[in-house]
Design a protein around this motif. Sequence first.
Motif, short mmCIF file in Angstrom:
data_model
loop_
_atom_site.label_atom_id
_atom_site.label_comp_id
_atom_site.label_asym_id
_atom_site.label_seq_id
_atom_site.Cartn_x
_atom_site.Cartn_y
_atom_site.Cartn_z
N THR A 1 33.72 30.68 39.72
CA THR A 1 35.12 30.47 40.06
C THR A 1 35.27 30.71 41.55
N MET A 2 36.49 30.56 42.02
CA MET A 2 36.81 30.99 43.37
C MET A 2 37.43 32.37 43.20
N SER A 3 36.86 33.36 43.84
CA SER A 3 37.41 34.71 43.72
C SER A 3 38.81 34.75 44.32
N PRO A 4 39.82 35.10 43.52
CA PRO A 4 41.17 35.17 44.08
C PRO A 4 41.29 36.27 45.14
N ILE A 5 40.38 37.23 45.14
CA ILE A 5 40.46 38.32 46.11
C ILE A 5 39.71 37.98 47.39
N THR A 6 38.47 37.50 47.29
CA THR A 6 37.70 37.21 48.50
C THR A 6 37.85 35.76 48.96
N GLN A 7 38.44 34.91 48.12
CA GLN A 7 38.61 33.49 48.43
C GLN A 7 37.28 32.76 48.59
N LYS A 8 36.23 33.32 48.00
CA LYS A 8 34.93 32.67 48.09
C LYS A 8 34.48 32.18 46.72
N GLY A 9 33.63 31.17 46.73
CA GLY A 9 33.04 30.71 45.48
C GLY A 9 32.04 31.75 45.00
N ILE A 10 32.22 32.24 43.77
CA ILE A 10 31.32 33.26 43.23
C ILE A 10 30.82 32.79 41.87
#
Lengths: 127, 360
Positions: free
Chosen positions: B313-322
């Motif tokens: 997903t895209m981390s809603p906290i870091t805004q990165k693809g994880i």
Amino acid sequence: MEVRKGLLYSKDHEWVQEVSESVVRVGISAYAQDQLGDIVYIELPEIDAEVAKGESFTVVESVKAASDVFSPVSGKIVAVNEKLEDSPELINESPYDEGWIIEVKSDELELSDLMTAEEYARYIEEV
Amino acid sequence: MAAKTPLYEHHVNLGAKMTEYAGFLMPLQYTSIVAEHQIVRSDVGLFDLTHMGEIFVTGTQAEQFLNYVTTNNVAKLTPGAIQYSFLTTETGGVIDDILIYRVPEGFYLVVNAANKEKDYQWLLSHAPEGATVTDLSPLTALLAVQGPNALPVTEKAVEAKFAEIPYYHFVDLPYRGERIRVSRTGYTGEDGFEIYMPLHIAPLLWEQLLAVGKPYGIQPIGLGARDTLRLEMRMPLYGNELTENDTPLHAGLGRFVDFDKGDFIGREALIEQKSAGVDRKLVGFVLKEKGIPRHGYNIIREGEIIGRVTSGTMSPITQKGIGLGYVDSVHAKIGSIIEIEIRRQMMPAEIIKGRFVTNK
């Protein structure tokens, strides 16, 4: 969900706005963005790329999933909404204005099979 | 026909987008997954998890039986404590990942919604004389209160003190003339409680939690954010990271397998795998460029497929693809750069250790 009057709509939930005789602006409907949920990424196409009616020209990604966006017209991309690169959420917040995606140019725009706002409003009630 | 929880009307009235999951109509989101995710990290969220399964095991042979069908050591479970464990096949494959509570009358198992019938049948078919297995799922509602403000909200709603309950422990107490079970557990990486109760109590407690939680910023949270919350904390999801083709050792969860407790189903296969070493390992990775990994995408290194993404997903906290995924063990080193194939493009990603976000 707002169905903006004066626009044309495809069955895949894209809207088309006539900018001039040979250029249309394309985005996704309020209904489509609501179904997708938070849009967090869009893979923007390149200017000058050819798009074909009914074929995917970009992918929008919500938290949940990646979804193709199908072009409602055939032609050449003449403008891309670069703001979406950093603010893809504009598609959620303002699907008919700030959240437009591309502009397509063609000397033979085929729009007759698209739905009017009234027709599209009925269409989304049925799906 | 999908089942409804006792809170179905509440969800609809709150404007939830409903989705069918494990045979239940459940709220996917009320406002937006990202907003709900952030509320749980910053304040507190309320979840209806009534679709989960609860199975009660009792009898003189209950402990021995459970020690034979699960990988962790049930004998180490003290009264009031909870244990994470696995049901495994003869080949060590994960049938389900579960919680086991030692209750006064026996053991209370909490199992995944999608697996409850499978687990129940598995337990029934292996239960010896002296062990009784009962499916309590149809009688049980489950609410979760998760987030930094979960403690005061739960204490006020239930009118009891829970500060002294350690993580992975629980208490039973009366509420509105019934008994409820309050457990300091969760699937978000935040402090919080999971509360089990008879079905008819759920609407009362739901309303009470929302009312007392208001000054604490409480919001109802759907299954969409539940998934992103657990993924950011690197918690496995059955069906993605865990299947019958994966063992706890593949998933890096060997600490929940006790080889010294005596025989259990899958022990031999797992011992063999442990001594030979696993051929693939679950890794967590972060994309170095914009993009979002998804379940099923290929993991590539030097042009070769070395594994597959199980969750992303895209981390809603870091805004990165994880994401999480299995890769051949030789490529599982922390710090290694791998590539995720996203729509035929190779996106570089770094294998990282531990959670994708650190909480305070």
